[in-house]
Design a protein around this motif. Structure first.
Motif, PDB file in Angstrom:
ATOM      1  N   ILE A  96       0.887  -0.622  -0.165  1.00 15.57           N
ATOM      2  CA  ILE A  96       0.291  -0.050  -0.041  1.00 15.57           C
ATOM      3  C   ILE A  96       0.995   1.738  -0.084  1.00 15.57           C
ATOM      4  O   ILE A  96       0.304   2.116  -0.111  1.00 15.57           O
ATOM      5  N   PHE A  97       1.730   0.958  -0.538  1.00 12.96           N
ATOM      6  CA  PHE A  97       2.875   2.526   0.243  1.00 12.96           C
ATOM      7  C   PHE A  97       4.010   1.509  -0.511  1.00 12.96           C
ATOM      8  O   PHE A  97       4.878   1.061  -0.920  1.00 12.96           O
ATOM      9  N   ASN A  98       4.479   2.691  -1.898  1.00 15.15           N
ATOM     10  CA  ASN A  98       6.090   2.547  -2.493  1.00 15.15           C
ATOM     11  C   ASN A  98       6.313   4.039  -3.437  1.00 15.15           C
ATOM     12  O   ASN A  98       5.846   5.409  -3.156  1.00 15.15           O
ATOM     13  N   VAL A  99       7.419   3.950  -3.908  1.00  9.67           N
ATOM     14  CA  VAL A  99       8.168   4.483  -4.189  1.00  9.67           C
ATOM     15  C   VAL A  99       7.622   5.309  -6.189  1.00  9.67           C
ATOM     16  O   VAL A  99       7.342   4.676  -6.370  1.00  9.67           O
ATOM     17  N   SER A 100       7.447   6.623  -5.319  1.00 11.44           N
ATOM     18  CA  SER A 100       6.996   7.335  -7.007  1.00 11.44           C
ATOM     19  C   SER A 100       7.271   7.650  -7.817  1.00 11.44           C
ATOM     20  O   SER A 100       9.332   7.313  -7.158  1.00 11.44           O
ATOM     21  N   ALA A 101       7.452   8.521  -8.753  1.00 17.56           N
ATOM     22  CA  ALA A 101       8.369   8.504 -10.258  1.00 17.56           C
ATOM     23  C   ALA A 101       9.236   9.692  -9.936  1.00 17.56           C
ATOM     24  O   ALA A 101       9.053  10.918  -9.415  1.00 17.56           O
ATOM     25  N   MET A 102      10.764   8.726 -10.092  1.00 17.82           N
ATOM     26  CA  MET A 102      11.670   9.524 -10.124  1.00 17.82           C
ATOM     27  C   MET A 102      12.319   8.974 -10.927  1.00 17.82           C
ATOM     28  O   MET A 102      13.159   7.912 -10.830  1.00 17.82           O
ATOM     29  N   SER A 103      13.088  10.121 -11.483  1.00 18.27           N
ATOM     30  CA  SER A 103      14.089   9.572 -12.861  1.00 18.27           C
ATOM     31  C   SER A 103      15.920   8.970 -12.836  1.00 18.27           C
ATOM     32  O   SER A 103      15.606  10.116 -11.904  1.00 18.27           O
ATOM     33  N   PHE A 104      15.855   8.434 -13.839  1.00 18.01           N
ATOM     34  CA  PHE A 104      17.458   8.448 -13.558  1.00 18.01           C
ATOM     35  C   PHE A 104      18.204  10.057 -14.334  1.00 18.01           C
ATOM     36  O   PHE A 104      17.510   9.828 -16.136  1.00 18.01           O
ATOM     37  N   GLY A 105      18.981  10.611 -13.962  1.00 21.68           N
ATOM     38  CA  GLY A 105      18.856  11.811 -14.560  1.00 21.68           C
ATOM     39  C   GLY A 105      18.393  12.885 -13.617  1.00 21.68           C
ATOM     40  O   GLY A 105      19.607  13.845 -13.718  1.00 21.68           O
ATOM     41  N   SER A 106      17.283  12.460 -13.057  1.00 20.41           N
ATOM     42  CA  SER A 106      16.820  13.524 -11.763  1.00 20.41           C
ATOM     43  C   SER A 106      17.530  13.295 -10.686  1.00 20.41           C
ATOM     44  O   SER A 106      18.214  14.071 -10.043  1.00 20.41           O
ATOM     45  N   LEU A 107      18.083  11.996 -11.066  1.00 17.98           N
ATOM     46  CA  LEU A 107      18.573  11.233  -9.405  1.00 17.98           C
ATOM     47  C   LEU A 107      19.594  10.890  -9.941  1.00 17.98           C
ATOM     48  O   LEU A 107      19.635  10.525 -10.923  1.00 17.98           O
ATOM     49  N   SER A 108      20.964  10.374  -8.722  1.00 17.68           N
ATOM     50  CA  SER A 108      21.848   9.751  -9.764  1.00 17.68           C
ATOM     51  C   SER A 108      21.558   8.874  -9.367  1.00 17.68           C
ATOM     52  O   SER A 108      21.271   7.592  -9.649  1.00 17.68           O
ATOM     53  N   SER A 109      23.138   7.503  -9.973  1.00 18.57           N
ATOM     54  CA  SER A 109      22.643   5.916  -9.856  1.00 18.57           C
ATOM     55  C   SER A 109      22.646   6.082  -8.878  1.00 18.57           C
ATOM     56  O   SER A 109      21.998   4.498  -8.937  1.00 18.57           O
ATOM     57  N   ASN A 110      24.068   6.029  -7.485  1.00 21.13           N
ATOM     58  CA  ASN A 110      23.950   5.954  -6.488  1.00 21.13           C
ATOM     59  C   ASN A 110      21.942   5.971  -5.998  1.00 21.13           C
ATOM     60  O   ASN A 110      21.502   4.777  -4.325  1.00 21.13           O
ATOM     61  N   ALA A 111      21.589   7.121  -6.123  1.00 23.91           N
ATOM     62  CA  ALA A 111      20.061   6.930  -5.467  1.00 23.91           C
ATOM     63  C   ALA A 111      19.127   6.390  -5.930  1.00 23.91           C
ATOM     64  O   ALA A 111      18.634   5.334  -5.180  1.00 23.91           O
ATOM     65  N   ILE A 112      18.733   5.540  -8.077  1.00 28.71           N
ATOM     66  CA  ILE A 112      18.189   5.241  -8.091  1.00 28.71           C
ATOM     67  C   ILE A 112      19.201   3.398  -7.821  1.00 28.71           C
ATOM     68  O   ILE A 112      17.606   2.483  -7.664  1.00 28.71           O
ATOM     69  N   GLU A 113      19.985   3.327  -7.165  1.00 26.41           N
ATOM     70  CA  GLU A 113      20.445   1.878  -6.511  1.00 26.41           C
ATOM     71  C   GLU A 113      19.536   1.752  -5.448  1.00 26.41           C
ATOM     72  O   GLU A 113      18.622   0.503  -4.983  1.00 26.41           O
ATOM     73  N   ALA A 114      19.737   2.532  -4.605  1.00 25.96           N
ATOM     74  CA  ALA A 114      19.463   2.050  -2.760  1.00 25.96           C
ATOM     75  C   ALA A 114      17.812   2.216  -3.281  1.00 25.96           C
ATOM     76  O   ALA A 114      17.719   1.358  -1.723  1.00 25.96           O
TER      77      ALA A 114
END
Length: 528
Positions: free
Chosen positions: A155-173
């Motif tokens: 019922i609780f998930n990660v909302s939309a954030m693109s790689f490019g806006s966020l770093s690769s490390n942030a996306i991985e985490a």
């Protein structure tokens, strides 16, 4: 001031030189400093862009230094725990504490003014349910009659954030945290990157107007590329983005200098070129075509759940989509409702501040329309827009959502400190930047667990609230469970503020007066 600066500098240079020559060589350090300031001052007087610096050499620079320091000074030394924007200190601290598994209880009572207009609370029960006997990890199944691969979502998930806006490390985490906590991670419209797939967390692949990752050389939707990429087992659902709350009706630009070979390969564009995301979709031009396009995407995906995301603007347009769904007997598996308070890395302030319905208004409207058209049973609703705490989850679900997504809270679980540098590529915590010197500070192995911790403890608090209300199933939450103070001595429930509709009223002769004009303006074969 300019003459005074030159005279003072010349006197200082001569004086420091004489002191260094006759007294001590250490005075030459002061001489070097004065010469450096003198050169800076001459440059300030010669430049034509900044009037204050031109008039007040060197000293005029202090204005810009203070402007740069102002947000930091305000956040740490001026604002109270409840004043910070867009997210106040109390909510930020709660996110950090849960992510780090530190004590998140509050001493000495609430700091909120409970008699202030807009204060909200939940009605509890004299006979609450025992939290230990409740489902601590509630989930919702997404997928209707045309879906061959339904997805059981948290019922609780990660909302939309693109790689490019966020770093690769942030996306991985984020994705690794989603894997640990068994919840979903939305890619954002920037395409499906290797960093989204590396840790095998559940993915919601978002596709925007640029069709990144599934476009041909002309920027049109490509059936072949879409079918190829959507087959990845990590992709559990597909979300078509019509608009987002932070900048509804506004396209995007990927500057040529940011369009690196890596990002170009992910988005299927030419590197080193400026890429425009138009404000509209080229794959459809009216509600019926939208519904048929969603059906086509579901077929190409092998029957995975497909839905769309929007921020409510013209109500007649959404009613037109409902009419089209009913006529075609084709329904998306889910609809994500974004609120105008949603965040983004960068948007014109007019769009962020004054365009799009806030989440609660848009969510109540979407739920009401689906009930009114008697199609709610086919479609799950996901709420997105400043969902930070267990109470925010409960409030959205009581209003009609089946699940919620959060972006900024998940960023804070990664370590975001609300430095408000998302649009500058200078994020000090390595979250919203592509600068390797900054992103290296974000350690995936540490932050992934913090994301999972925050998710788990927030859902746990939601379940505790539900138990306090005397409810053993979140589906039993109603608008009558939430109260808002609308005036000093007047309180109303959400049912009073956002009245529910009778099932099928929009397809009978019982259309509420407030929706009649929008209904008449709505068409299945054109937007307006």
């Amino acid at each position: 001031m300019r003459k005074g600066f030159i005279i003072s500098a010349v006197i200082g240079i001569i004086g420091a030189f004489l002191l260094g020559y006759f007294a001590s060589p250490w005075w030459y350090v002061l001489l070097a400093l004065i010469i450096t300031l003198f050169i800076m001052g001459i440059n300030d007087m010669r430049q034509t862009s900044h009037s204050i610096m031109r008039t007040y050499p060197v000293f005029g620079r202090m204005r810009y230094w203070m402007e740069a320091l102002r947000p930091k000074m305000y956040q740490y030394f001026v604002e109270s725990d409840i004043d910070g924007r867009p997210i106040n200190r109390i909510d930020r601290s709660t996110i950090y504490q849960r992510a780090k598994r530190e004590m998140d209880t509050m001493p000495f009572g609430t700091q909120l003014d409970v008699y202030e207009e807009g204060y909200e609370w939940m009605s509890h029960s004299i006979s609450p349910k025992d939290f230990h006997n409740l489902d601590h990890k509630p989930r919702v199944t997404i997928g209707n009659k045309d879906c061959k691969q339904p997805y059981s979502a948290s019922i609780f998930n990660v909302s939309a954030m693109s790689f490019g806006s966020l770093s690769s490390n942030a996306i991985e985490a984020l994705n690794a945290g989603a894997k640990i906590g068994n919840f979903a991670h939305n890619t954002g419209e920037g395409g499906l990157s290797p960093y989204h797939l590396k840790h095998s967390g559940d993915i919601i692949w978002q596709i925007g107007t640029g069709y990144f990752g599934c476009r041909d050389d002309e920027g049109k939707f490509s059936d072949e590329l879409f079918a190829k990429n959507v087959a990845a087992p990590q992709i559990k659902m597909v979300e078509l983005k019509l608009s987002q709350g932070a900048k509804p009706g506004h396209g995007g630009i990927l500057p040529a200098k940011k369009n690196t070979p890596e990002i170009a390969a992910i988005r299927h564009v030419k590197p080193g070129t400026t890429i425009y995301s138009p404000p509209y979709h080229s794959a459809f031009s009216n509600p019926k075509e939208l519904v048929l396009f969603l059906h086509r995407m579901r077929q190409l995906s092998g029957g995975k759940p497909v839905g769309f995301k929007l921020c409510i603007g013209r109500k007649s347009e959404f009613i037109g989509i409902c009419k089209a769904m009913l006529e075609l007997d084709i329904y998306p598996d889910f609809i994500t409702v974004d609120g105008g308070e949603g965040g983004t890395g960068a948007a014109p302030q007019e769009f962020s501040n004054h365009v799009g319905a806030p989440l609660l208004d848009g969510l109540a409207f979407v739920h009401n329309m689906l009930v009114g058209f008697n199609i709610r049973q086919h479609i799950r609703i996901i709420a997105s827009g400043k969902i930070l705490s267990g109470f925010h989850l409960l409030r959205a679900i009581a209003l009609g959502a089946d699940a919620c997504n959060s972006a900024r809270a998940m960023m804070m679980a990664l370590g975001c400190i609300q430095a408000l540098q998302c649009n500058s590529n200078k994020c000090p915590t390595g979250v919203a930047t592509q600068d390797p010197a900054l992103s290296i500070g974000l350690v995936v192995s540490d932050k992934k667990q913090r994301v999972a911790n925050y998710h788990e403890d927030t859902v746990k608090t939601f379940v505790e609230l539900m138990g306090a209300a005397g409810i053993d199933d979140y589906k039993k939450l109603t608008r009558s469970h939430i109260y808002r103070r609308v005036f000093m001595n007047e309180v109303r429930t959400f049912e009073d503020i956002f009245p529910s509709l009778e099932p099928s009223c929009m397809i009978s002769n019982k259309i509420p007066e407030k929706y009649k004009q929008d209904y008449e303006m709505a068409h299945a074969d054109r937007w307006y």
